[in-house]
Scaffold this motif. Structure first.
Motif: not given
Length: 246
Positions: A173-176, A189-202, A227-237
């Motif tokens: 997950s990536v938080a914005l 790996p199969d779907t993409l979901t968007v939620t708003e609020g707290d939660g863990p992110a890479a 940008v903080t954390g793992d850059p790989a999922p940010v690049a994938q986003l």
């Protein structure tokens, strides 16, 4: 929010910075000049008028006769006709569009405000003039729109276009974050979901609403946000956003 006021302001700015710059290249729209940009926006406006009047998206677009009109004259005419059409209709009236959950005039009222602000940024970049900040309420609405409608809905509806890049996301997950709001994008790996609020992110991408909106639409680079954390999922986003907003 007042989408008409936002639309009016950004349209006026688009015309202002386009004047005298029609032959300049648009760096954020490779292969286009400002004349091409103005013509595109005009054709988008006229397309939405047809969607509202006919209750369905026109099949053959744009009509060939539009190519004979001077770009800025066409843009001004299209805007006048669009605003007249929007003023005559209520948000809950039906209108053809590609977003099945909300086939209404209200969808297009919002969409045209968001379309116009992004393209006036394109025109500012082409003209080499300082870019006006997107107001906070419009920017936050635009962030929500691009994440929920362009990214989440399109990834589910046109899955074949996204499936390989979703798989590469690995379920991370990536938080914005902007102005006290936080969206969580879970990629694959199969779907993409968007939620708003707290939660863990890479990883997290944070900035002002203006900066984050531009980043999501690929009108600004990573240097404009934090940008903080793992850059790989940010690049994938970013890869997924390119597909969703092309």
């Amino acid at each position: 929010m007042d989408f008409h006021a936002a639309l009016d302001s950004d349209f006026a700015r688009l015309v202002e910075v386009s004047t005298g710059s029609l032959d300049r290249p648009v760096p954020t729209c490779p292969g286009w000049t400002v004349a091409d940009l103005d013509r595109h926006v005009a054709e988008v406006y006229l397309h939405k008028i047809a969607c509202m009047r006919d209750g369905a998206e026109p099949k053959d677009w744009p009509p060939p006769q539009l190519a004979t009109e001077e770009p800025q004259a066409l843009l001004r005419r299209a805007y006048r006709e669009l605003t007249e059409e929007l003023a005559a209709r209520a948000d809950d009236e039906p209108a053809g569009n590609w977003y099945e959950p909300d086939p209404t005039v209200g969808f297009w009222r919002r969409r045209m405000a968001q379309e116009t602000v992004i393209h006036r940024i394109d025109a500012e970049l082409a003209a080499g003039t300082p870019s006006v900040d997107v107001p906070e309420d419009l920017a936050l609405d635009g962030i929500d729109e691009v994440l929920r409608i362009f990214l989440e809905y399109c990834a589910a509806t046109w899955r074949d276009d996204f499936v390989d890049d979703l798989a590469a996301g690995g379920g991370r997950s990536v938080a914005l974050a902007a102005a006290g709001r936080r969206w969580l994008v879970a990629i694959g790996p199969d779907t993409l979901t968007v939620t708003e609020g707290d939660g863990p992110a890479a990883a997290e991408v944070a900035g002002t609403p203006d900066a984050l909106l531009r980043w999501l639409w690929r009108r600004a680079g990573d240097e404009t946000v934090t940008v903080t954390g793992d850059p790989a999922p940010v690049a994938q986003l970013r890869v997924l956003l390119r597909t969703a907003t092309q």
